[in-house]
Design a protein around this motif. Structure first.
Motif, short mmCIF file in Angstrom:
data_model
loop_
_atom_site.label_atom_id
_atom_site.label_comp_id
_atom_site.label_asym_id
_atom_site.label_seq_id
_atom_site.Cartn_x
_atom_site.Cartn_y
_atom_site.Cartn_z
N GLU A 182 -5.43 0.95 -6.48
CA GLU A 182 -4.68 0.20 -5.46
C GLU A 182 -3.20 0.20 -5.88
O GLU A 182 -2.89 0.07 -7.07
N MET A 183 -2.30 0.40 -4.93
CA MET A 183 -0.86 0.31 -5.22
C MET A 183 -0.50 -1.18 -5.36
O MET A 183 -0.65 -1.95 -4.39
N PHE A 186 4.05 -5.18 -7.49
CA PHE A 186 4.32 -6.06 -8.63
C PHE A 186 5.76 -6.58 -8.60
O PHE A 186 6.65 -5.95 -8.03
P1 AMP Z 1 1.24 4.85 -15.77
O1 AMP Z 1 1.30 6.27 -16.24
O2 AMP Z 1 -0.11 4.44 -15.31
O3 AMP Z 1 1.81 3.89 -16.78
O4 AMP Z 1 2.22 4.77 -14.51
C1 AMP Z 1 3.63 4.99 -14.60
C2 AMP Z 1 4.37 4.01 -13.69
O5 AMP Z 1 3.97 4.21 -12.32
C3 AMP Z 1 4.06 2.54 -13.99
O6 AMP Z 1 4.85 2.06 -15.05
C4 AMP Z 1 4.39 1.91 -12.64
O7 AMP Z 1 5.79 1.76 -12.48
C5 AMP Z 1 3.89 2.95 -11.64
N1 AMP Z 1 2.48 2.68 -11.29
C6 AMP Z 1 1.39 3.16 -11.93
N2 AMP Z 1 0.25 2.69 -11.39
C7 AMP Z 1 0.61 1.87 -10.38
C8 AMP Z 1 -0.12 1.07 -9.44
N3 AMP Z 1 -1.47 1.02 -9.43
N4 AMP Z 1 0.60 0.33 -8.56
C9 AMP Z 1 1.96 0.37 -8.55
N5 AMP Z 1 2.70 1.11 -9.41
C10 AMP Z 1 2.05 1.86 -10.31
#
Ligand code: AMP
Length: 366
Positions: A182-183, A186
């Protein structure tokens, strides 16, 4: 490995995290030995006492490495499980098998969080285009499709809305092992960090508040200005995770914080974390020092923090500002010794105190 000068700590990986571990180990009187496929002329290999350039599956090289070290840790979580299992037969191996196995896969880490009662964004394991169609229908809003393994700095991710061509989105990701999340809308991104020894003693660090640019961490501010209820939830969550995974060394937790003060699990990393580079000057013992202490069998040190700190990453494109940065008073400049300043490549970081201890009081995380 009881504390003794001249003992050698092995480090898998040759990047900036390894380099900062070498520096911390040297301060405590230990020797270091880097093992990596690209160890020569690397940020860590350049300054370690010894280095081996070999593949992580080269058993002969691993055996020779194992015979020269007294403990081993890794600067990245994607080291093959068989490599760590091999080394663990010879010496203390950090962060431990369970931590690596879990952190290597997004479904495994989120399932563990959920099982421990830690809130996560809604998620689905996606192995084909039909899975994605069903999951997006169930989600009913925007989502993020990610590779389950080997994604970093926003790579291996696609943002999807209900009107997108989902079959094309699935094909573009190029894997049959994916996760749809889910987006989350935040308000902030916060990270938490804990150090843990083999006998289970722990030290929390103050939480960091993180800003990303183009998927890469740009800035961290710590201790994070967040309500106590959010900080407590994060400290509880990371302690539960570190205990469940029997971590030796460090465990970092990345989270989303919502407007209504809910804390949602994003991912874990059982190693030093970019958002805690400020601890080098900001805490009585940095994340690197605590990891070295944990693997060397020393007691953990204090993580008392004086004032509030800001860490800014320096990417390839920031290298043109080096003269100005180097002459800014109060700015602690850290450069990783990398030759090629490509855009988006992490070349260094700066730390600076933005509030004095008089303004914040002494922060002593429990
Ligand atoms: P990650 O590699 O999962 O840490 O994702 C990198 C960045 O993408 C995160 O630090 C968030 O800024 C954004 N992001 C990742 N997953 C989500 C999510 N489910 N909802 C919103 N933003 C996300």
């Amino acid at each position: 490995m009881p504390y003794a000068p001249q003992k050698t700590i092995g480090i898998l990986g040759s990047g900036q995290l390894g380099r900062m571990l070498v520096i911390a180990a040297s301060q405590l009187g230990f020797r270091t030995h880097i093992f990596a496929p690209d160890a020569t002329n690397s940020p860590a290999g350049d300054i370690a006492h010894d280095c081996t350039e070999a593949g992580y599956d080269d058993l002969e090289a691993l055996a020779a490495f194992a015979s020269k070290i007294d403990a081993v840790t890794s600067e990245f979580e994607n080291v093959p499980a068989s490599t760590m299992a091999f080394l663990a037969k010879h010496c203390l191996a950090s962060p431990g098998e369970a931590a690596l196995h879990t952190a290597q896969h997004r479904i495994r880490e989120k399932t563990l969080a959920r099982d421990l009662g830690i809130e996560t964004p809604a998620f689905w394991h996606i192995t084909n285009a039909a899975d994605l169609q069903h999951a997006m229908a169930e989600l009913g809003g925007d989502g993020v499709l990610k590779t389950c393994q080997l994604g970093y700095d926003g790579k291996g991710q696609i943002r999807l809305s209900q009107h997108d061509d989902l079959d094309a989105g699935f094909a573009a990701l190029g894997t049959d092992d994916a996760i749809l999340e889910e987006m989350v809308a935040f308000r902030a991104e916060a990270s938490f960090l804990i150090a843990r020894t083999t006998d289970g003693s722990i030290a929390h660090f103050p939480a960091s508040l993180n800003e990303h640019k183009d998927g890469i961490l740009a800035r961290s501010i710590a201790p994070a200005d967040l309500p106590a209820v959010v900080i407590d939830a994060g400290q509880n969550a990371i302690q539960k995770l570190a205990t469940a995974l029997d971590v030796t060394g460090l465990l970092a937790l990345e989270t989303f914080v919502t407007d209504d003060h809910r804390l949602l699990f994003n991912e874990i990393a059982p190693r030093p974390h970019n958002s805690f580079h400020w601890t080098i000057e900001g805490c009585a013992n940095s994340q690197f020092t605590q990891l070295i202490r944990a693997v060397a069998g020393m007691p953990l040190g204090s993580t008392n923090c004086y004032g509030q700190w800001q860490m800014d990453n320096l990417l390839g494109e920031d290298m043109t500002r080096l003269d100005a940065l180097a002459s800014t008073s109060g700015l602690h400049l850290h450069l990783y010794g990398k030759a090629g300043a490509k855009p988006g490549r992490k070349m260094g970081h700066t730390n600076r105190q933005i509030k004095t201890a008089d303004q914040t009081g002494l922060i002593t995380p429990e």
